[in-house]
Scaffold this motif. Structure first.
Motif, mmCIF file in Angstrom:
data_model
loop_
_atom_site.group_PDB
_atom_site.id
_atom_site.type_symbol
_atom_site.label_atom_id
_atom_site.label_comp_id
_atom_site.label_asym_id
_atom_site.label_seq_id
_atom_site.Cartn_x
_atom_site.Cartn_y
_atom_site.Cartn_z
ATOM 1 N N PHE A 16 -1.034 -11.239 1.381
ATOM 2 C CA PHE A 16 -1.081 -10.031 1.454
ATOM 3 C C PHE A 16 -0.802 -9.110 0.481
ATOM 4 C CE2 PHE A 16 -0.806 -7.090 5.879
ATOM 5 C CZ PHE A 16 -1.130 -6.075 5.006
ATOM 6 N N GLY A 17 -1.690 -8.303 -0.013
ATOM 7 C CA GLY A 17 -1.375 -7.230 -1.175
ATOM 8 C C GLY A 17 -1.492 -6.179 -1.015
ATOM 9 N N ILE A 18 -0.582 -5.254 -1.524
ATOM 10 C CA ILE A 18 -0.666 -3.734 -1.117
ATOM 11 C C ILE A 18 -0.665 -3.043 -2.621
ATOM 12 C CG2 ILE A 18 0.685 -1.918 -0.478
ATOM 13 C CD1 ILE A 18 2.454 -3.795 1.501
ATOM 14 N N CYS A 19 -1.640 -2.183 -2.765
ATOM 15 C CA CYS A 19 -1.632 -1.240 -3.918
ATOM 16 C C CYS A 19 -1.723 -2.042 -5.054
ATOM 17 C CB CYS A 19 -0.619 -0.331 -3.821
ATOM 18 S SG CYS A 19 -0.806 1.009 -5.051
ATOM 19 N N GLY A 20 -1.065 -2.056 -5.978
ATOM 20 C CA GLY A 20 -1.243 -2.958 -7.385
ATOM 21 C C GLY A 20 -1.353 -4.245 -6.917
ATOM 22 N N GLY A 21 -0.668 -4.935 -5.985
ATOM 23 C CA GLY A 21 -0.792 -6.138 -5.480
ATOM 24 C C GLY A 21 -2.033 -6.494 -4.986
ATOM 25 N N TYR A 22 -2.837 -5.557 -4.323
ATOM 26 C CA TYR A 22 -4.261 -5.460 -3.767
ATOM 27 C C TYR A 22 -5.067 -5.471 -5.012
ATOM 28 C CZ TYR A 22 -8.290 -3.524 -1.900
ATOM 29 O OH TYR A 22 -9.810 -3.339 -1.636
ATOM 30 N N GLN A 23 -4.873 -4.848 -5.906
ATOM 31 C CA GLN A 23 -5.705 -4.789 -7.261
ATOM 32 C C GLN A 23 -5.688 -6.080 -7.970
ATOM 33 O OE1 GLN A 23 -3.834 -1.413 -9.318
ATOM 34 N NE2 GLN A 23 -5.221 0.096 -8.442
ATOM 35 N N ILE A 24 -4.780 -6.910 -7.914
ATOM 36 C CA ILE A 24 -4.311 -7.823 -8.547
ATOM 37 C C ILE A 24 -5.359 -9.157 -7.939
ATOM 38 C CG2 ILE A 24 -2.841 -9.908 -8.763
ATOM 39 C CD1 ILE A 24 -0.620 -7.894 -9.797
ATOM 40 N N MET A 25 -5.502 -9.028 -6.667
ATOM 41 C CA MET A 25 -5.949 -9.966 -5.920
ATOM 42 C C MET A 25 -7.729 -9.730 -6.101
ATOM 43 S SD MET A 25 -4.029 -9.241 -2.482
ATOM 44 C CE MET A 25 -5.215 -10.130 -1.253
ATOM 45 N N GLY A 26 -8.364 -8.948 -6.794
ATOM 46 C CA GLY A 26 -9.561 -9.151 -7.227
ATOM 47 C C GLY A 26 -10.115 -9.756 -8.302
ATOM 48 N N LYS B 247 -5.000 10.174 -10.933
ATOM 49 C CA LYS B 247 -4.180 9.344 -9.938
ATOM 50 C C LYS B 247 -4.511 9.906 -8.369
ATOM 51 C CE LYS B 247 0.488 7.728 -9.678
ATOM 52 N NZ LYS B 247 1.698 7.511 -10.539
ATOM 53 N N THR B 248 -4.520 8.991 -7.499
ATOM 54 C CA THR B 248 -4.837 9.295 -6.219
ATOM 55 C C THR B 248 -3.524 9.363 -5.414
ATOM 56 O OG1 THR B 248 -6.648 8.199 -5.994
ATOM 57 C CG2 THR B 248 -5.749 8.382 -4.229
ATOM 58 N N PHE C 194 0.834 6.096 3.124
ATOM 59 C CA PHE C 194 0.409 6.941 2.081
ATOM 60 C C PHE C 194 -0.193 6.075 0.946
ATOM 61 C CE2 PHE C 194 4.762 5.745 1.099
ATOM 62 C CZ PHE C 194 4.643 5.300 -0.202
ATOM 63 N N GLU C 195 -1.041 6.744 -0.078
ATOM 64 C CA GLU C 195 -1.585 6.133 -0.973
ATOM 65 C C GLU C 195 -1.146 6.796 -2.294
ATOM 66 O OE1 GLU C 195 -6.467 4.974 -2.152
ATOM 67 O OE2 GLU C 195 -5.898 6.507 -0.530
ATOM 68 N N ILE C 196 -0.742 5.927 -3.454
ATOM 69 C CA ILE C 196 -0.428 6.608 -4.670
ATOM 70 C C ILE C 196 -0.825 5.559 -5.842
ATOM 71 C CG2 ILE C 196 1.989 6.034 -4.146
ATOM 72 C CD1 ILE C 196 2.833 8.295 -5.928
ATOM 73 N N HIS C 197 -1.609 5.547 -6.469
ATOM 74 C CA HIS C 197 -2.116 4.923 -7.485
ATOM 75 C C HIS C 197 -3.171 5.297 -8.552
ATOM 76 C CE1 HIS C 197 -6.250 4.168 -5.710
ATOM 77 N NE2 HIS C 197 -5.619 4.530 -4.812
ATOM 78 N N LEU C 198 -3.138 4.573 -9.575
ATOM 79 C CA LEU C 198 -4.387 4.750 -10.682
ATOM 80 C C LEU C 198 -5.231 3.760 -10.102
ATOM 81 C CD1 LEU C 198 -2.486 5.271 -14.054
ATOM 82 C CD2 LEU C 198 -3.745 7.059 -12.851
ATOM 83 N N ILE D 299 -5.425 -10.387 3.131
ATOM 84 C CA ILE D 299 -5.570 -9.044 3.485
ATOM 85 C C ILE D 299 -4.974 -8.151 2.136
ATOM 86 C CG2 ILE D 299 -4.417 -7.097 4.989
ATOM 87 C CD1 ILE D 299 -3.592 -9.403 6.638
ATOM 88 N N GLY D 300 -5.672 -7.211 1.843
ATOM 89 C CA GLY D 300 -5.353 -6.292 0.842
ATOM 90 C C GLY D 300 -5.742 -4.869 1.194
ATOM 91 N N THR D 301 -4.865 -4.007 0.600
ATOM 92 C CA THR D 301 -4.900 -2.528 1.095
ATOM 93 C C THR D 301 -4.309 -1.569 0.292
ATOM 94 O OG1 THR D 301 -4.366 -0.937 2.833
ATOM 95 C CG2 THR D 301 -3.001 -2.846 2.540
ATOM 96 N N TYR D 302 -4.552 -0.337 0.030
ATOM 97 C CA TYR D 302 -3.839 0.513 -0.624
ATOM 98 C C TYR D 302 -2.867 1.501 0.246
ATOM 99 C CZ TYR D 302 -6.618 0.861 -4.964
ATOM 100 O OH TYR D 302 -7.189 0.491 -6.060
ATOM 101 N N LEU D 303 -2.659 0.750 1.472
ATOM 102 C CA LEU D 303 -1.803 1.671 2.263
ATOM 103 C C LEU D 303 -0.442 1.450 2.010
ATOM 104 C CD1 LEU D 303 -1.909 3.752 4.896
ATOM 105 C CD2 LEU D 303 -1.771 1.750 6.130
ATOM 106 N N HIS D 304 0.598 2.136 1.395
ATOM 107 C CA HIS D 304 1.893 2.256 1.384
ATOM 108 C C HIS D 304 2.499 2.165 2.895
ATOM 109 C CE1 HIS D 304 2.319 1.060 -2.855
ATOM 110 N NE2 HIS D 304 1.729 2.159 -3.180
ATOM 111 N N HIS D 305 3.629 1.595 3.230
ATOM 112 C CA HIS D 305 4.336 1.650 4.472
ATOM 113 C C HIS D 305 3.421 1.257 5.649
ATOM 114 C CE1 HIS D 305 7.698 4.615 3.407
ATOM 115 N NE2 HIS D 305 7.811 3.479 2.721
ATOM 116 N N VAL D 306 2.519 0.253 5.356
ATOM 117 C CA VAL D 306 1.899 -0.138 6.493
ATOM 118 C C VAL D 306 2.554 -0.777 7.274
ATOM 119 C CG1 VAL D 306 1.490 -2.598 5.299
ATOM 120 C CG2 VAL D 306 0.002 -2.212 7.062
ATOM 121 N N PHE D 307 3.958 -1.622 7.087
ATOM 122 C CA PHE D 307 4.717 -2.344 8.000
ATOM 123 C C PHE D 307 5.466 -1.512 8.733
ATOM 124 C CE2 PHE D 307 3.825 -5.984 4.613
ATOM 125 C CZ PHE D 307 3.188 -6.499 5.208
ATOM 126 N N HIS D 308 5.544 -0.306 8.423
ATOM 127 C CA HIS D 308 6.184 1.005 9.014
ATOM 128 C C HIS D 308 5.643 1.205 10.374
ATOM 129 C CE1 HIS D 308 8.375 1.172 5.349
ATOM 130 N NE2 HIS D 308 9.332 2.165 5.688
#
Length: 392
Positions: free
Chosen positions: A215-225, A259-260, A281-285, A317-326
Motif C-alpha cells: 500500500f503506497g500513499i503519495c510519495g510511496g505511491y509514486q515509488i511503486m511506478g 505543487k498540488t 487531502f492531496e499535497i505533492h509535486l 494499492i496506490g493513492t495520493y489521498l493522505h488520511h485515507v485510514f482516517h
C-alpha cells in the motif's frame, strides 16, 4: 501571508498563529519567518510557551526573552509553563520569579494524559511506542524513509487492538508483515534510492511476489511506478533526471514546479459493489500518468477524476489521498478483508474520529480550567488590527 491572514480574518472570529521551534535562534533571526517575524508582519501579540518536562524551563523562558530584539520582546504578552506535573502550589515561587524576571504574566498548564497527532516525523516515536503489539494477529510494516512526511496517515491503525504497526528501517526489521506500507516523502527520488541501497526495496519485491499486500500513499505511491522523471529539476536539481521505480504499477511520475495542494473527497467502490465515501487531502509535486488497463482506480473523486490504482483485487494499492485510514468505515472494511484472508475474526468498527474528538475535548476542557481564557481573548483583541478577527 498578509492575503491569507486577511482571508482567515474574514471567516473566523479568532486566529492562532503557531510558531515553529525557538523564536530566538540568533543565527537565523534575519531569515526566520516561522516565529515572531510572522507575528510582526501580521501585527499581533504573542504568547511564549516553555516545556517544563524537558527541564531548564526558567533558563529557556528568560533566555529566550533576553535574546529577542526589543520590538519582539514587547510583542510577548504572557508566558505559559507547559506540561507541569505534581502540585501547582510547589510552583508558586517559580511563577512569581518568572513574572518578576520577565515582566510578563505566567500561566501554568499541566501534563495531560492524552495522545494527539503530531507533526510529521515527531509522530514516529509515538508509532514505535504504541504500534508494536507482540502476539497481534495482523502485522503491518511501515517503511521508514529518510525524508518521510505525513506519518499521521497511519496513526488510526494504532487504535486497532489486533494490529501491530512496525517501522521498517533496515532488512533486519522486516519480520513477516501481512501488509507493507510506503508512506509519504518530501523527496521521492532520494527515498527510492535509500530503500534500494539498504536492500529493503528487494524485500518489498519479494513480499509482493509471494502474494503480500503493498500500500503506497503519495510519495510511496509514486515509488511503486515504473519511472520517475524530474522534468524541471525540482526534486533533484538535475533537469530531466530519470530513475526506475519499483515497477509494481504501470505508470510514470513526472516532477514539475507546480505543487498540488487540495482537499480531496471521493468514492471507493469495490468489484463486489460495496462502496465507501472517502475524504482526505492531496499535497505533492509530480503528475502521475496511469495506464490502468483493466485495473480500477483506488477512488473516483467528487469532480469525476480518478485517483490511484486498486490492482490485483487490492494486493497492490496506490493513492495520493493522505488520511485515507482516517475514514473509519473504509478502514474497517479494508482491515476485515485482511482478517478474512488470514482466517482470523473480523472486528467491529473502531471510531478513530470519536477518539480524536475526545482528545481535543479533553485538551479544551483543561485549557478552560487552567488558563485565563478571558485574558487570552483580551490579548487577541488588544490592537485595532486584530479586532476584525482576533489573532495571536
Amino acid at each position: 501571508m498578509a492575503e491569507s491572514l486577511e482571508e482567515l480574518k474574514n471567516e473566523y472570529e479568532y486566529i492562532i498563529m503557531e510558531g515553529a521551534g525557538s523564536p530566538a535562534e540568533v543565527n537565523l533571526m534575519d531569515k526566520d519567518l516561522a516565529n515572531l517575524k510572522a507575528a510582526e508582519l501580521a501585527d499581533v501579540p504573542a504568547i511564549l510557551v516553555g516545556d517544563i518536562e524537558r527541564g531548564g524551563v526558567f533558563a529557556s523562558l528568560v533566555g529566550t526573552m533576553e535574546l529577542l530584539p526589543p520590538e519582539h520582546q514587547q510583542r510577548v504578552e504572557c508566558l505559559i509553563v507547559n506540561r507541569f506535573r505534581g502540585d501547582p502550589e510547589l510552583f508558586i515561587e517559580g511563577k512569581k520569579w518568572l513574572e518578576e524576571k520577565t515582566g510578563s504574566a505566567v500561566h501554568v498548564f499541566p501534563k495531560l494524559d492524552i495522545s494527539m497527532e503530531k507533526e510529521d516525523s515527531l509522530s514516529l516515536p509515538e508509532i514505535e511506542k504504541r504500534g508494536y503489539k507482540p502476539g497481534a494477529q495482523l502485522d503491518i510494516g511501515v517503511v521508514h524513509f529518510p525524508y518521510l512526511s505525513n506519518y499521521t496517515d497511519v496513526e488510526p491503525l494504532l487504535a486497532e487492538k489486533d494490529l501491530s504497526l512496525r517501522i521498517i528501517r533496515k532488512p533486519e526489521d522486516w519480520g513477516d508483515p501481512d501488509v507493507v506500507l510506503l508512506p509519504g516523502t518530501k523527496s521521492t527520488f532520494a527515498d527510492l534510492h535509500a530503500i534500494t541501497q539498504t536492500g529493503v526495496g528487494d524485500l518489498i519485491k519479494g513480499h509482493v511476489e509471494q502474494g503480500g499486500i503493498l500500500f503506497g500513499i503519495c510519495g510511496g505511491y509514486q515509488i511503486m511506478g515504473e519511472k520517475l522523471i524530474d522534468k524541471e529539476g525540482t526534486e533533484t536539481g538535475v533537469i530531466g533526471k530519470e530513475e526506475p521505480g519499483l515497477s509494481f504499477l504501470p505508470f510514470v511520475t513526472s516532477f514539475i514546479s507546480t505543487k498540488t495542494t487540495r482537499r480531496k473527497p471521493g468514492l471507493f467502490t469495490h468489484a463486489s459493489g460495496q462502496s465507501f465515501p472517502l475524504d482526505g487531502f492531496e499535497i505533492h509535486l509530480g503528475s502521475t500518468l496511469v495506464d490502468r488497463g483493466n485495473e480500477p482506480p483506488f477512488m473516483v473523486e467528487a469532480n469525476g477524476n480518478h485517483d490511484g490504482v486498486y490492482a490485483k483485487d487490492g494486493q497492490i494499492i496506490g493513492t495520493y489521498l493522505h488520511h485515507v485510514f482516517h475514514n473509519d468505515d473504509w478502514r474497517t472494511w479494508w482491515l476485515n478483508q485482511l482478517r478474512i484472508k488470514k482466517g482470523i475474526s473480523v472486528q467491529e468498527k473502531v471510531s478513530y474520529t470519536k477518539i480524536r474528538e475526545d482528545q481535543y475535548e479533553t485538551a479544551a476542557e483543561a485549557i478552560e480550567q487552567y488558563l485565563d481564557l478571558d485574558k487570552l481573548i483580551n490579548i487577541m483583541k488588544k490592537n485595532e488590527k486584530a479586532s476584525k478577527g482576533g489573532a495571536i
